[in-house]
Scaffold this motif. Structure first.
Motif, PDB file in Angstrom:
ATOM      1  N   ASN A  62       0.896  -1.027  -0.145  1.00 11.50           N
ATOM      2  CA  ASN A  62      -0.026   0.044  -0.051  1.00 11.50           C
ATOM      3  C   ASN A  62       0.993   1.170   0.166  1.00 11.50           C
ATOM      4  O   ASN A  62       0.987   2.177   1.101  1.00 11.50           O
ATOM      5  CB  ASN A  62      -0.750   0.240   1.336  1.00 11.50           C
ATOM      6  CG  ASN A  62      -1.936   1.029   1.190  1.00 11.50           C
ATOM      7  OD1 ASN A  62      -1.881   1.645   0.233  1.00 11.50           O
ATOM      8  ND2 ASN A  62      -2.975   1.169   2.124  1.00 11.50           N
ATOM      9  N   ASP A  63       1.676   1.407  -1.181  1.00 11.52           N
ATOM     10  CA  ASP A  63       2.586   2.538  -1.183  1.00 11.52           C
ATOM     11  C   ASP A  63       2.156   3.694  -1.956  1.00 11.52           C
ATOM     12  O   ASP A  63       1.138   3.759  -2.538  1.00 11.52           O
ATOM     13  CB  ASP A  63       3.810   1.889  -1.881  1.00 11.52           C
ATOM     14  CG  ASP A  63       3.883   1.155  -3.037  1.00 11.52           C
ATOM     15  OD1 ASP A  63       2.534   1.295  -3.651  1.00 11.52           O
ATOM     16  OD2 ASP A  63       4.678   0.643  -3.690  1.00 11.52           O
ATOM     17  N   ALA A  64       3.239   4.800  -2.104  1.00 12.66           N
ATOM     18  CA  ALA A  64       2.460   5.776  -2.617  1.00 12.66           C
ATOM     19  C   ALA A  64       2.328   5.581  -4.384  1.00 12.66           C
ATOM     20  O   ALA A  64       1.428   6.296  -4.751  1.00 12.66           O
ATOM     21  CB  ALA A  64       3.944   6.741  -2.893  1.00 12.66           C
ATOM     22  N   ALA A  65       2.932   4.575  -4.923  1.00 15.32           N
ATOM     23  CA  ALA A  65       2.538   4.420  -6.207  1.00 15.32           C
ATOM     24  C   ALA A  65       1.303   3.868  -6.568  1.00 15.32           C
ATOM     25  O   ALA A  65       0.737   3.599  -7.492  1.00 15.32           O
ATOM     26  CB  ALA A  65       3.469   3.622  -6.764  1.00 15.32           C
ATOM     27  N   HIS A  66       0.665   3.207  -5.427  1.00 16.44           N
ATOM     28  CA  HIS A  66      -0.584   2.338  -5.489  1.00 16.44           C
ATOM     29  C   HIS A  66      -1.519   2.847  -4.386  1.00 16.44           C
ATOM     30  O   HIS A  66      -1.897   2.180  -3.251  1.00 16.44           O
ATOM     31  CB  HIS A  66      -0.521   0.762  -5.185  1.00 16.44           C
ATOM     32  CG  HIS A  66       0.543   0.293  -6.141  1.00 16.44           C
ATOM     33  ND1 HIS A  66       2.016   0.290  -6.154  1.00 16.44           N
ATOM     34  CD2 HIS A  66       0.205  -0.184  -7.404  1.00 16.44           C
ATOM     35  CE1 HIS A  66       2.254  -0.219  -7.251  1.00 16.44           C
ATOM     36  NE2 HIS A  66       1.439  -0.609  -7.866  1.00 16.44           N
ATOM     37  N   PRO A  67      -1.943   4.101  -4.388  1.00 14.53           N
ATOM     38  CA  PRO A  67      -3.150   4.658  -3.273  1.00 14.53           C
ATOM     39  C   PRO A  67      -4.451   4.264  -3.665  1.00 14.53           C
ATOM     40  O   PRO A  67      -4.693   3.880  -4.848  1.00 14.53           O
ATOM     41  CB  PRO A  67      -2.887   6.152  -3.592  1.00 14.53           C
ATOM     42  CG  PRO A  67      -2.719   6.208  -5.173  1.00 14.53           C
ATOM     43  CD  PRO A  67      -1.656   5.150  -5.690  1.00 14.53           C
ATOM     44  N   TYR A  68      -4.850   3.734  -2.571  1.00 15.54           N
ATOM     45  CA  TYR A  68      -6.450   3.618  -2.731  1.00 15.54           C
ATOM     46  C   TYR A  68      -7.367   4.686  -3.220  1.00 15.54           C
ATOM     47  O   TYR A  68      -7.080   5.887  -3.020  1.00 15.54           O
ATOM     48  CB  TYR A  68      -7.036   3.064  -1.232  1.00 15.54           C
ATOM     49  CG  TYR A  68      -8.488   3.000  -1.390  1.00 15.54           C
ATOM     50  CD1 TYR A  68      -8.828   1.532  -1.799  1.00 15.54           C
ATOM     51  CD2 TYR A  68      -9.388   3.906  -1.111  1.00 15.54           C
ATOM     52  CE1 TYR A  68     -10.446   1.483  -2.099  1.00 15.54           C
ATOM     53  CE2 TYR A  68     -10.764   3.452  -1.178  1.00 15.54           C
ATOM     54  CZ  TYR A  68     -11.213   2.405  -1.600  1.00 15.54           C
ATOM     55  OH  TYR A  68     -12.580   1.943  -1.823  1.00 15.54           O
ATOM     56  N   ARG A  69      -8.061   4.277  -4.363  1.00 15.06           N
ATOM     57  CA  ARG A  69      -9.162   5.340  -4.717  1.00 15.06           C
ATOM     58  C   ARG A  69     -10.425   4.413  -4.864  1.00 15.06           C
ATOM     59  O   ARG A  69     -10.392   3.422  -5.607  1.00 15.06           O
ATOM     60  CB  ARG A  69      -8.772   5.724  -5.993  1.00 15.06           C
ATOM     61  CG  ARG A  69      -8.015   7.109  -5.786  1.00 15.06           C
ATOM     62  CD  ARG A  69      -7.824   7.916  -7.324  1.00 15.06           C
ATOM     63  NE  ARG A  69      -6.349   7.802  -7.729  1.00 15.06           N
ATOM     64  CZ  ARG A  69      -6.158   7.662  -9.089  1.00 15.06           C
ATOM     65  NH1 ARG A  69      -7.070   7.580  -9.663  1.00 15.06           N
ATOM     66  NH2 ARG A  69      -4.963   7.560  -9.508  1.00 15.06           N
ATOM     67  N   LEU A  86      -6.988  -5.104  -5.877  1.00 17.75           N
ATOM     68  CA  LEU A  86      -5.820  -4.894  -6.555  1.00 17.75           C
ATOM     69  C   LEU A  86      -6.267  -3.850  -7.650  1.00 17.75           C
ATOM     70  O   LEU A  86      -5.462  -2.979  -8.166  1.00 17.75           O
ATOM     71  CB  LEU A  86      -5.322  -6.202  -7.420  1.00 17.75           C
ATOM     72  CG  LEU A  86      -4.884  -7.005  -6.448  1.00 17.75           C
ATOM     73  CD1 LEU A  86      -4.584  -8.715  -6.942  1.00 17.75           C
ATOM     74  CD2 LEU A  86      -3.284  -6.861  -5.870  1.00 17.75           C
ATOM     75  N   ALA A  87      -7.593  -3.826  -8.147  1.00 16.41           N
ATOM     76  CA  ALA A  87      -7.869  -2.795  -8.930  1.00 16.41           C
ATOM     77  C   ALA A  87      -8.242  -1.273  -8.241  1.00 16.41           C
ATOM     78  O   ALA A  87      -7.755  -0.434  -8.796  1.00 16.41           O
ATOM     79  CB  ALA A  87      -9.369  -2.984  -9.564  1.00 16.41           C
ATOM     80  N   SER A  88      -8.435  -1.307  -7.032  1.00 17.70           N
ATOM     81  CA  SER A  88      -8.581  -0.061  -6.225  1.00 17.70           C
ATOM     82  C   SER A  88      -7.605   0.461  -5.768  1.00 17.70           C
ATOM     83  O   SER A  88      -7.437   1.639  -5.519  1.00 17.70           O
ATOM     84  CB  SER A  88      -9.637  -0.203  -5.233  1.00 17.70           C
ATOM     85  OG  SER A  88     -11.114  -0.467  -5.814  1.00 17.70           O
ATOM     86  N   HIS A  89      -6.212  -0.214  -5.773  1.00 20.65           N
ATOM     87  CA  HIS A  89      -5.020   0.202  -5.385  1.00 20.65           C
ATOM     88  C   HIS A  89      -4.113   0.421  -6.791  1.00 20.65           C
ATOM     89  O   HIS A  89      -3.024   0.759  -6.765  1.00 20.65           O
ATOM     90  CB  HIS A  89      -4.154  -0.543  -4.580  1.00 20.65           C
ATOM     91  CG  HIS A  89      -4.823  -0.554  -3.056  1.00 20.65           C
ATOM     92  ND1 HIS A  89      -4.137   0.664  -2.445  1.00 20.65           N
ATOM     93  CD2 HIS A  89      -5.752  -0.854  -2.572  1.00 20.65           C
ATOM     94  CE1 HIS A  89      -4.718   0.483  -1.063  1.00 20.65           C
ATOM     95  NE2 HIS A  89      -5.649  -0.343  -1.230  1.00 20.65           N
ATOM     96  N   GLY A  90      -4.695   0.032  -8.123  1.00 21.01           N
ATOM     97  CA  GLY A  90      -3.978   0.333  -9.192  1.00 21.01           C
ATOM     98  C   GLY A  90      -2.970  -0.618  -9.487  1.00 21.01           C
ATOM     99  O   GLY A  90      -2.208  -0.360 -10.492  1.00 21.01           O
TER     100      GLY A  90
END
Ligand code: HEM
Ligand SMILES: *[C@@H]1O[C@H](CO)[C@@H](O)[C@H](O)[C@H]1NC(C)=O
Ligand SMILES: *[C@@H]1O[C@H](CO)[C@@H](O)[C@H](O)[C@H]1NC(C)=O
Ligand SMILES: *[C@@H]1O[C@H](CO)[C@@H](O)[C@H](O)[C@H]1NC(C)=O
Ligand SMILES: *[C@@H]1O[C@H](CO)[C@@H](O)[C@H](O)[C@H]1NC(C)=O
Ligand SMILES: CC(=O)N[C@H]1CO[C@H](CO)[C@@H](O)[C@@H]1O
Length: 375
Positions: A62-69, A86-90
């Motif tokens: 859950n890092d800066a490149a994979h923020p939750y949206r 996985l989709a909501s974290h990009g």
């Protein structure tokens, strides 16, 4: 606009340019017409699946490149809390439309799922829920973004499609019979919480998982006249009950105890906890196997189903079970589920189905390969 959505925009334009209605199946066309049209519908030859990653360490995901949206309007989410997350974290395209390669890489990178399990789940679902021509699949409901459908009886309905892979007695999703087979169900989650309190000291662990798994089966037997619990659903129901213990517990902790706060994040919101670290990828395959065994052996249930009325559960001797030869799962899936959806594929469709069947077969080790569409 990401490269991905740009490509999709191009595909859709190309489809509209030849004036082909998006949901219209291609049935009714002659073989020659199909052979002529299919390659122009952005046919993509499925590439070989990616191998295992070199780095399988416990690390921050859950890092800066994979923020939750949270998903936007039209973004697809479905019955799998792993892929939703996985989709909501990009890790997957946020619209929920993905290729097998993207799904395998996301499951490996984001959750340390082992290569074999990731490929098995991905190609099984791609064959029955995805679009074999465009090589795209929806992780939720049917979507025009996967391109025009191959001829019926193909469904190409995404992971929500009932009875080809998605099935009954899910932990947090209701049975298809009750209407919504894929959304998070708060009533079911309330049971999940109370069983976790009673048997897991407030956590979902192998002990409480075994009781919840069994409870959901008993509930479907008592309430769902159409309850079906045969292969492959029989196996996925047990495997998926182990997944949260292996994949949703922070890899630094790795103690097999999933808190209810973290559980609701994954199951309902598709959201990793703050600072979430994935599991150690060198252990997950073994662990899934071990935890699945514990869950099954606590209350061994044989595959079967109700007979049109509640409380009529009857064992189905034709279904693969935990005692059968592992190859029966493969053979039955190809013969009884894939072939009925694609009885007579031609051209690109046949070529791509054969490739997906080959990638699926490779996950079964030492079975005898089937070639329903020739070589
Ligand atoms: C690799 C590709 C994957 C595919 C194609 C896939 C597909 C699915 C599907 C179709 C279901 C619905 C089955 C049902 O309940 O009827 C499901 C359920 C589930 N999946 Fe996945 N999955 C994948 C990976 C993962 C990963 C990586 C995780 C965990 C990190 C995961 C966790 C779960 C869980 C916990 C359930 C059960 C949900 C419930 O019973 O309420 N899956 N998956
Ligand atoms: C949630 O699941 C329960 C039990 O299966 C079912 O009766 C209910 O209709 C479901 N709720 C929704 C909103 O789908
Ligand atoms: C689950 O939690 C309960 C309560 O703390 C405990 O008795 C049980 O041993 C745990 N099971 C596992 C497999 O960790
Ligand atoms: C799985 O169980 C086997 C046999 O009991 C054991 O040797 C192995 O260490 C376990 N694997 C993990 C990752 O716990
Ligand atoms: C694979 O199957 C063959 C033929 O049935 C058998 O001789 C061989 O031992 C098997 N190999 C493994 C690794 O299971
Ligand atoms: C029929 C099917 O395969 N899936 C169903 C899952 O549930 C939704 C309702 O929420 C139906 O619309 C789908 O058809």
């Amino acid at each position: 606009m990401s490269i991905f959505s740009t490509l999709l925009a191009f595909s859709l334009l190309a489809i509209q340019a030849i004036a082909f209605p998006q949901y219209q199946p291609l049935a009714g066309l002659s073989e020659r017409e199909l052979d002529n049209i299919l390659p122009r519908l952005n046919a993509v030859t499925p590439p070989p699946p990616p191998g295992p990653p070199s780095d399988t360490s416990v690390k921050l995901v859950n890092d800066a490149a994979h923020p939750y949206r949270s998903p936007g309007k039209g973004d697809m989410r479905g019955p799998c809390p792993g892929l939703n997350t996985l989709a909501s974290h990009g890790y997957l395209p946020r619209n929920g439309i993905a290729t097998p390669t993207q799904i395998i890489n996301a499951a490996q990178d984001g959750f340390s799922m082992d290569s074999n399990t990731a490929r098995l789940l991905t190609f099984a679902t791609m064959l029955v829920d995805g679009n074999p021509i465009t090589n795209l699949m929806s992780i939720g409901g049917k979507s025009a973004l996967t391109g025009p459908d191959p001829p019926r009886p193909a469904i190409v309905g995404g992971l929500d499609t009932h009875a080809v892979f998605e099935g009954d007695a899910s932990l947090t999703r209701a049975d298809f019979f009750f209407g919504d087979n894929h959304s998070f169900n708060q009533t079911l989650f309330d049971d999940f919480v109370s069983f976790s309190k009673k048997f897991g000291g407030g956590n979902y662990n192998a002990t409480s998982a075994a009781e919840i798994r069994f409870h959901r089966i008993q509930q479907s037997i008592a309430q769902n006249p159409q309850f079906s619990f045969i292969s492959p659903r029989f196996f996925t129901a047990y495997g998926e009950a182990a997944f949260p213990i292996v994949f949703f517990v922070d890899g630094r902790k790795a103690d097999g105890q999933l808190s209810m706060t973290d559980a609701v994040g994954f199951f309902r919101d598709g959201r990793m906890p703050h600072d979430f670290h994935r599991a150690d990828g060198s252990k997950t395959a073994d662990l899934v196997g071990n935890v699945t065994d514990v869950i099954f052996l606590a209350h061994p249930t044989q595959p079967g189903g109700n007979q049109g009325k509640v409380n009529t559960y009857t064992v189905d001797p034709n279904s693969a079970n935990f005692d059968s030869d592992g190859c029966k799962i493969y053979t039955d899936f190809v013969n009884n589920i894939v072939v009925p959806l694609y009885p007579n594929p031609q051209g690109v469709l046949r070529q791509n189905l054969n490739l997906n069947l080959e990638f699926f077969f490779q996950t079964f080790g030492n079975c005898t390969q089937l070639f329903p569409y020739g070589h």
